[in-house]
Design an enzyme around this catalytic site. Structure first.
Site, PDB file in Angstrom:
ATOM      1  N   LEU A   1       0.866  -1.179   0.000  1.00  0.00           N
ATOM      2  CA  LEU A   1       0.000   0.000   0.000  1.00  0.00           C
ATOM      3  C   LEU A   1       0.902   1.228   0.000  1.00  0.00           C
ATOM      4  O   LEU A   1       1.961   1.217   0.639  1.00  0.00           O
ATOM      5  CB  LEU A   1      -0.901   0.028   1.240  1.00  0.00           C
ATOM      6  CG  LEU A   1      -2.017  -1.015   1.338  1.00  0.00           C
ATOM      7  CD1 LEU A   1      -2.784  -0.836   2.639  1.00  0.00           C
ATOM      8  CD2 LEU A   1      -2.955  -0.935   0.146  1.00  0.00           C
ATOM      9  N   ASP A   2       0.495   2.286  -0.697  1.00  0.00           N
ATOM     10  CA  ASP A   2       1.260   3.525  -0.687  1.00  0.00           C
ATOM     11  C   ASP A   2       1.430   4.025   0.741  1.00  0.00           C
ATOM     12  O   ASP A   2       0.624   3.715   1.627  1.00  0.00           O
ATOM     13  CB  ASP A   2       0.549   4.606  -1.509  1.00  0.00           C
ATOM     14  CG  ASP A   2       0.504   4.268  -2.991  1.00  0.00           C
ATOM     15  OD1 ASP A   2       1.275   3.400  -3.417  1.00  0.00           O
ATOM     16  OD2 ASP A   2      -0.314   4.878  -3.698  1.00  0.00           O
ATOM     17  N   ILE A   3       2.439   4.842   0.953  1.00  0.00           N
ATOM     18  CA  ILE A   3       2.731   5.333   2.307  1.00  0.00           C
ATOM     19  C   ILE A   3       1.558   6.112   2.886  1.00  0.00           C
ATOM     20  O   ILE A   3       1.323   6.091   4.097  1.00  0.00           O
ATOM     21  CB  ILE A   3       4.020   6.193   2.304  1.00  0.00           C
ATOM     22  CG1 ILE A   3       4.468   6.489   3.747  1.00  0.00           C
ATOM     23  CG2 ILE A   3       3.850   7.455   1.479  1.00  0.00           C
ATOM     24  CD1 ILE A   3       5.849   7.086   3.848  1.00  0.00           C
TER      25      ILE A   3
ATOM     26  N   THR B   1      -1.642   5.526   2.165  1.00  0.00           N
ATOM     27  CA  THR B   1      -2.845   4.695   2.138  1.00  0.00           C
ATOM     28  C   THR B   1      -2.936   3.859   3.400  1.00  0.00           C
ATOM     29  O   THR B   1      -1.936   3.317   3.868  1.00  0.00           O
ATOM     30  CB  THR B   1      -2.855   3.776   0.904  1.00  0.00           C
ATOM     31  OG1 THR B   1      -2.800   4.581  -0.275  1.00  0.00           O
ATOM     32  CG2 THR B   1      -4.105   2.915   0.866  1.00  0.00           C
TER      33      THR B   1
END
Length: 268
Positions: free
Chosen positions: A105-107, A109
């Site tokens: 997951l993106d930082i 998110t």
């Protein structure tokens, strides 16, 4: 398998720590005390105790983490806290060293991250050919038009060679900043670098759950942008059969139940 490796993999200490436990005489194998760390154990048939506690060996382990924003989906990072750091904070430093996040997951998110040592399962969950569902809760800027929703659900151009697969858009709502949770409000304000008094009272947001059947790079954000909006808050709530436990606060994790693990393993 060596006895010290067996106990270390079951998170009863580092190799040096479990050697001390073994030499203390508190470990038995099939009712017989074992004093040597190199003693061989059949992990499938032998019965191992530490004191009066039976130690059951599991080849694979599964943990559900509610990832907070600011944390990276990696095993190591020199700049940011990782999902493995959070796992250790939750269950102690004596975690197995072969655990990794199944997907990223993106930082910025939040939400569901599966931590496991089952490489085959992780591959199946992430394989583009398997089309395993991933569901996200989204808050987007402004109003996503009916045409935008139609594109999301029929396939949309995000700049790749092919359109995205049709997605499911569910529980679509228009809302004001005050109708969102305090945590989400704070995240949205930080995106704009504004406080509540500076956000126009009539500003509208679109919230929805979006279910994808593939996993392209930054796919959710790119899909919403292609539909004419911008993601302000993003949280993964499901992977395949596994739903994020609503009782887990950001940064908390727990081991999967036997039923949850079995359902996931049926993907293979």
């Amino acid at each position: 398998m060596r006895l010290d490796k067996y106990l270390a993999e079951m998170s009863y200490g580092t190799r040096n720590e479990v050697k001390k436990i073994i030499r203390s005489g508190s470990v038995t194998i099939n009712g017989v005390p074992a004093f040597k760390p190199e003693t061989k154990v059949n992990e499938l048939s032998d019965i191992v105790y530490i004191g009066d506690k039976r130690i059951s060996y599991s080849q694979y382990v599964y943990y559900m983490l509610n990832k907070p924003a600011g944390c990276v989906s990696a095993t190591k990072d020199n700049m940011h806290k990782t999902v493995i750091d959070l796992l250790k904070e939750n269950i102690g430093n004596n975690t197995r060293d072969d655990i990794f996040p199944a997907g990223r997951l993106d930082i910025d998110t939040e939400g569901l991250v599966l931590l496991t040592n089952n490489g085959a399962l992780a591959h199946m969950l992430l394989s583009p050919r398997r089309h395993v569902d991933k569901a996200y809760y989204i808050v987007a800027e402004g109003i996503i038009t009916d045409e935008g929703i139609k594109q999301l659900t029929e396939g949309i151009d995000i700049g790749d060679s092919t359109l995205t697969l049709p997605a499911q858009a569910e529980n679509i709502k228009l809302c004001s900043i005050g109708e969102l949770s305090k945590d989400i409000q704070d995240i949205i304000k930080s995106k704009y670098n504004e406080n509540s008094s500076q956000i126009p009272a009539g500003k509208i947001y679109t919230s929805m759950e979006l279910v994808l059947h593939e996993g392209r790079y930054h796919q959710v954000k790119r899909m919403i942008e292609a539909a004419g909006s911008k993601v302000l808050y993003l949280k993964r709530i499901r992977m395949g059969t596994l739903w994020l436990d609503g009782t887990l606060l950001p940064g908390e994790c727990r081991e999967l139940s036997a039923k949850e693990a079995r359902q996931l393993e049926n993907i293979i």
